[in-house]
Structures are given as structure tokens and as C-alpha cells.
Design an enzyme around this catalytic site. Sequence first.
Site, PDB file in Angstrom:
ATOM      1  N   ARG A 166       9.578  -4.631  -8.850  1.00 41.54           N
ATOM      2  CA  ARG A 166       8.431  -4.044  -8.995  1.00 41.54           C
ATOM      3  C   ARG A 166       8.201  -3.392 -10.617  1.00 41.54           C
ATOM      4  O   ARG A 166       8.918  -3.226 -11.414  1.00 41.54           O
ATOM      5  CB  ARG A 166       8.255  -2.570  -8.069  1.00 41.54           C
ATOM      6  N   LYS A 221       4.384   4.202   6.094  1.00 46.71           N
ATOM      7  CA  LYS A 221       3.527   3.124   5.811  1.00 46.71           C
ATOM      8  C   LYS A 221       3.318   2.208   7.026  1.00 46.71           C
ATOM      9  O   LYS A 221       2.783   1.145   6.999  1.00 46.71           O
ATOM     10  CB  LYS A 221       4.052   2.189   4.776  1.00 46.71           C
ATOM     11  N   PRO A 260       0.938  -1.164  -0.003  1.00 50.25           N
ATOM     12  CA  PRO A 260       0.234  -0.034  -0.162  1.00 50.25           C
ATOM     13  C   PRO A 260       0.993   1.266  -0.195  1.00 50.25           C
ATOM     14  O   PRO A 260       2.054   1.231   0.403  1.00 50.25           O
ATOM     15  CB  PRO A 260      -0.844  -0.147   1.322  1.00 50.25           C
ATOM     16  N   GLU A 261       0.450   2.428  -0.520  1.00 52.69           N
ATOM     17  CA  GLU A 261       0.888   3.643  -0.603  1.00 52.69           C
ATOM     18  C   GLU A 261       0.376   4.344   0.825  1.00 52.69           C
ATOM     19  O   GLU A 261      -0.335   3.996   1.368  1.00 52.69           O
ATOM     20  CB  GLU A 261       0.364   4.550  -1.475  1.00 52.69           C
TER      21      GLU A 261
END
Length: 263
Positions: A247, A51, A2-3
Site C-alpha cells: 500500500r 469492513k 474501502p474504509e
Amino acid sequence: MPEGDTIYHLAHRLDQALTGQVLTAAELRVPAHATADLTGRRVLGTVPRGKHLLTRFEGGVTLHTHLRMDGRWELFRPGERWRGGPAFQVRALLGTERATAVGYRLPVVQLLRTAEEHRAVGHLGPDLLGPGWDAAEARRRLLAAPQRPIGSALLDQRNLAGIGNVYAVELSFLAGVTPWTPVADLPDLDRLLERARQLLEANRLRPGHITTGDTRPGCGHWVYGRTRRDCVRCGTPIRTARHDQGRVAHWCPRCQRGPAPTE
Ligand SMILES: [Zn+2]
């Protein structure tokens, strides 16, 4: 993964559901804290740090959790059926009379003294959504490794906290450079940091990591996730390749200058 804006939103939801309530049930299903008993303590709040999530309790105790790739916190009302995964995947449970927060597949479940939260989050760079955001310090940290690719440098939470892959890829597009461009070659690093802050702020209480300002389905991103589609700005086919730790990166070879992998 998640960001930072997703974690901010989650912290807000946990905060609203639990803060001020006394824990009537509490379990940490990890070996290090399996015998810890938080029952009877009042929840003081949940705050995001990049995060990371910090849930604070009466008595100077903090629960530090992190979702990494696969973890999640779910909130349920009393009597509601839990639906976040099988029971054996539950790593943390915080129950009050009003709500139960269940942490599934959390790779990080750490109990520590509130006064020692720096042990969990002290390594983080300036927090894009934090009260003490410091653009000059983020810039200094980024430029300390001037040859590092910008996509990778933005993802390193020690430089600045809160950016995940969607923003790393989209901010590169907005800066007009590929994610492989060395930090030192960015035309305007200050502008990029300002945009990062604006985007996370704008998205912190809504889903989707919208970077274009267009909330219609499929229109929220310039290049991220737009494999084999055309650049909305110039019509050139978007390209896709791996970058930081495998990524996926997307970029427009016309709108973005700088190095890129050859096919
Ligand atoms: Zn383009």
C-alpha cells in the site's frame, strides 16, 4: 479497499432500502450457495462489522459479504437500468418491491446462520463504529506486537476493525510519527485511538474520509494522496513510499518522526 466509514454508510443505505421488506427475488451467484433460496423471507437488517456486511433475514439466516478491493453493492429502483458492471460480475441480488440490491464482484458471499455470525467476524478486533467499541482492548491487541510498524498494525483488522489505508496514513501524521514507527514508540496510543474513533464517526455518513476538517476538494487530507505537494503544516515536500503489503504511504519528513524507507 474501502474504509470502515464507507462500509458503515453502505450498510445504512442497504438497511434503509431493504429492511422490513420481503424478498421477491434473491440469487447468490457463487458455487457454494447457488441453490439457496431466500425468496419470501423478510429482511431484518444490515449491519457493518468493521469492513464486513451482515444482512440478516427471517428464519435466522445471515448473508455475509465483503467488498475487499473491487466489490460493490448498488441499489436500484424497480425498472431502473443496472449500472455496476457487466451481468457476469453479479455475485448477489436481493430484490424487494421497492428496491433491488445488486452485489458486483464480491469476493466474499457467505450464507450462514445468524447465531453463527462469529464464524465470519469473530476474529475482528474492537469495531471503531460498533456499539461495543473497546479502546482498552484495541490498545492491548496493538501492544501485543510492540515492534510492529504502526501503519501496518492499524490496518490489521484483528487489532481493531474499520481502518483502511487513508486513515492508517493520516493517523500516523496526526500522531507525529511515520507509519514505520514501532507501536511501542507511539507517544500517546490512547490519543491515536480516540482520534480514529472521532474521524470515523465524523465521516460515517459522508464521503471523503476527511481528516483535516476541511471539506473543500483537495483539502481533506494532511498527507494522504498529496504526492509531491508541500505539507500544509510546515511546507516540506510530502514523501511517498510503499508500506504494508504494497500500500502507498505518504508522510511529512519534518512533522513526523521515526523510521522511513531511504530512497
Ligand atoms: Zn510537515
